[in-house]
Design an enzyme around this catalytic site. Structure first.
Site, PDB file in Angstrom:
ATOM      1  N   GLN A  74      64.841  18.507  59.898  1.00 10.02           N
ATOM      2  CA  GLN A  74      65.118  17.033  59.639  1.00 10.02           C
ATOM      3  C   GLN A  74      65.397  16.707  58.366  1.00 10.02           C
ATOM      4  O   GLN A  74      64.368  16.455  57.446  1.00 10.02           O
ATOM      5  CB  GLN A  74      64.081  16.159  60.441  1.00 10.02           C
ATOM      6  CG  GLN A  74      64.223  14.795  60.279  1.00 10.02           C
ATOM      7  CD  GLN A  74      64.026  13.975  61.267  1.00 10.02           C
ATOM      8  OE1 GLN A  74      63.167  14.614  62.374  1.00 10.02           O
ATOM      9  NE2 GLN A  74      64.396  12.760  61.561  1.00 10.02           N
ATOM     10  N   PHE A  75      66.712  16.927  57.989  1.00 11.33           N
ATOM     11  CA  PHE A  75      67.144  16.735  56.485  1.00 11.33           C
ATOM     12  C   PHE A  75      66.764  15.468  56.004  1.00 11.33           C
ATOM     13  O   PHE A  75      66.527  14.958  55.123  1.00 11.33           O
ATOM     14  CB  PHE A  75      68.689  17.024  56.268  1.00 11.33           C
ATOM     15  CG  PHE A  75      69.519  15.882  56.700  1.00 11.33           C
ATOM     16  CD1 PHE A  75      70.072  14.941  55.897  1.00 11.33           C
ATOM     17  CD2 PHE A  75      69.933  16.311  58.120  1.00 11.33           C
ATOM     18  CE1 PHE A  75      70.966  14.066  56.499  1.00 11.33           C
ATOM     19  CE2 PHE A  75      70.878  15.275  58.526  1.00 11.33           C
ATOM     20  CZ  PHE A  75      71.369  14.189  57.627  1.00 11.33           C
ATOM     21  N   THR A  76      66.563  14.330  56.990  1.00 10.25           N
ATOM     22  CA  THR A  76      66.576  12.962  56.840  1.00 10.25           C
ATOM     23  C   THR A  76      65.429  12.541  56.165  1.00 10.25           C
ATOM     24  O   THR A  76      64.779  11.514  55.467  1.00 10.25           O
ATOM     25  CB  THR A  76      66.569  12.053  58.011  1.00 10.25           C
ATOM     26  OG1 THR A  76      65.879  12.185  58.895  1.00 10.25           O
ATOM     27  CG2 THR A  76      68.123  12.199  58.445  1.00 10.25           C
TER      28      THR A  76
END
Length: 149
Positions: A74-76
């Site tokens: 989850q790069f966010t």
């Protein structure tokens, strides 16, 4: 490296209407973010921390309970919303850096004896979970003692 860890009675990941992984027993869902500054040592440190956290029923850890983990990239988690209305992703690692560290994190969880299910790195995923408790913790390697190198 950052992780949002949620205790789950059930969870699954679906990609393009196809079920790709699921927890077959209660465990945790780990949403894993990798920053541009993260290292392999931090992946190892974070996996060890999560594997040993006493966050399940009766203060059990993933290891002592034999519980599984579903790990989703989850790069966010490194989104910066301080300026303007559009998040900035400049602190999120690009795939060529993030994917090997995601894989190293999973390998270390497995080395600790944790059964790991996984999302599909870089894919648009539908993650479903029933948060048990609810119980959610944020673990950031920046808040932990520096890993031994």
């Amino acid at each position: 490296m950052r992780a949002v860890v949620q205790r789950a009675s059930s969870a699954s990941v679906t990609v393009e209407s196809e079920l790709v992984s699921a927890l077959d027993s209660p465990g945790v869902v780990v949403l894993l973010g990798v920053s541009v500054q993260d290292t392999e040592a931090e992946a190892v440190q974070l996996a060890g921390k999560i594997a040993h956290l006493r966050m399940l029923d009766d203060e059990a850890s993933l290891i002592s309970a034999g519980a599984p983990a579903l790990v989703v990239s989850q790069f966010t988690l490194y989104g910066d919303v301080r300026k303007g209305r559009r998040p900035s992703w400049t602190r999120s690692a690009k795939a060529e850096i993030a994917e090997p560290l995601y894989e190293r994190f999973i390998a270390e969880l497995e080395r600790c004896g944790v059964h790991v299910e996984r999302g599909v790195f870089g894919a648009m995923m539908e993650v479903a979970l029933v948060n048990s408790g609810p119980f959610t913790v944020w673990v950031d390697t920046g808040d932990l003692p520096a890993p031994q190198r």
